[in-house]
Design an enzyme around this catalytic site. Structure first.
Site, PDB file in Angstrom:
ATOM      1  N   LYS A  41       0.840  -1.202   0.000  1.00 58.44           N
ATOM      2  CA  LYS A  41       0.000   0.000   0.000  1.00 58.44           C
ATOM      3  C   LYS A  41       0.873   1.250   0.000  1.00 58.44           C
ATOM      4  O   LYS A  41       0.627   2.202  -0.742  1.00 58.44           O
ATOM      5  CB  LYS A  41      -0.928   0.006   1.222  1.00 58.44           C
ATOM      6  CG  LYS A  41      -2.034   1.037   1.079  1.00 58.44           C
ATOM      7  CD  LYS A  41      -2.842   1.177   2.341  1.00 58.44           C
ATOM      8  CE  LYS A  41      -2.363   2.398   3.106  1.00 58.44           C
ATOM      9  NZ  LYS A  41      -3.061   2.632   4.351  1.00 58.44           N
ATOM     10  N   ASP A  91      -6.927   1.082   0.767  1.00 60.28           N
ATOM     11  CA  ASP A  91      -7.053   1.189   2.227  1.00 60.28           C
ATOM     12  C   ASP A  91      -8.447   0.693   2.603  1.00 60.28           C
ATOM     13  O   ASP A  91      -9.181   0.166   1.760  1.00 60.28           O
ATOM     14  CB  ASP A  91      -6.807   2.630   2.696  1.00 60.28           C
ATOM     15  CG  ASP A  91      -7.951   3.550   2.287  1.00 60.28           C
ATOM     16  OD1 ASP A  91      -8.803   3.125   1.467  1.00 60.28           O
ATOM     17  OD2 ASP A  91      -8.016   4.683   2.778  1.00 60.28           O
TER      18      ASP A  91
END
Ligand code: SF4
Length: 254
Positions: A164, A182
């Site tokens: 991420k 997310d």
């Protein structure tokens, strides 16, 4: 002499077989109406509909901005590493002062782990995060000339940085068409059925596949903002949602 005729043995009446006791089988649990509907009634998205979704996001907010404050690729990287399991607002409160004194890897090393801990002690897991920020700063200096590298594998090799983090940095600092997933993007991808998936990676790859290239640079921000302010986790605000006519969520409230 009378013949000794053997009488046939009286036939025994057949013993009625015991009827097997009927065992009540448990009925299969009824699926909730919404689940039934979700399996049956969901129509796959068409490319035109997906284009329409992102056109509306673009029209409403042509230049969406990430909410993590940063000054350069390095401070963006540090902010993303600090943001794991923390809110952007909480990270910003801590980094505003930190980045005034340490906005490069060398300055961060000069500051040192102990002082860094003091700046970020309001953020969850701050001890581990301080260790990682110092270690990643040292690695940037030792292996990358003090610059944030531009490839996913190099970014992921830094302490505290995962997929991420790499996606956010590649997208926001270097303009790559990556999709960082997310909690908000994960929820929106699944609810809308734009890219259903059990893991963030599945949703990421699904979104990358369906979102037209012209929107990919900003799609990450549009989806985060949509999840953060409209498609809320507990009570989505479907009545004011820009895409409520297109959304495939069976439980949407419009
Ligand atoms: S209609 Fe509701 S569930 Fe669907 S995207 Fe909008 S807010 Fe989320």
């Amino acid at each position: 002499m009378a013949k000794n005729i053997r009488k046939p043995a009286p036939r025994q009446a057949p013993v009625p077989k015991k009827k097997a006791k009927a065992v009540a089988r448990p009925k299969p649990a009824k699926k909730p109406a919404s689940a039934k509907k979700s399996l049956k009634a969901i129509r796959p998205w068409t490319p035109a509909e997906i284009h329409e979704v992102f056109s509306r996001f673009r029209k409403a907010n042509p230049e969406p901005k990430g909410e993590l404050e940063h000054l350069n690729p390095y401070t963006l990287l540090v902010a993303v590493v600090l943001s794991a399991q923390a809110t952007d607002a909480g990270v910003n409160r801590a980094t505003r002062e930190l980045f005034e004194v340490a906005d490069t890897p060398q300055k961060m090393l000069d500051l040192g782990e102990e002082a860094l801990r003091d700046y970020i002690k309001t953020i969850g897991l701050y001890r581990t995060k301080a260790k990682n920020v110092i270690a990643l700063s040292a690695k940037l200096l030792a292996e990358f000339g003090g610059e944030v590298p531009r490839t996913r594998s190099e970014i992921e090799s830094l302490p505290g940085a995962g997929r991420k983090t790499a996606n956010v940095v590649l997208n926001m600092a270097f303009g790559e068409h990556t999709m960082a997933v997310d909690t908000h993007v994960f929820r929106v991808g699944n609810r809308t059925m734009l890219a259903p998936g059990k893991t963030p990676l599945e949703v990421e790859l699904g979104l990358e596949k369906v979102i037209p290239a012209e929107f990919m640079l900003r799609a990450h921000h549009w989806l985060i903002l949509h999840g953060r302010y409209t498609c809320l986790a507990r009570k989505p605000r479907c009545e004011v949602c820009l895409i409520n006519d297109l959304c495939r969520w069976p439980e949407k409230t419009v």
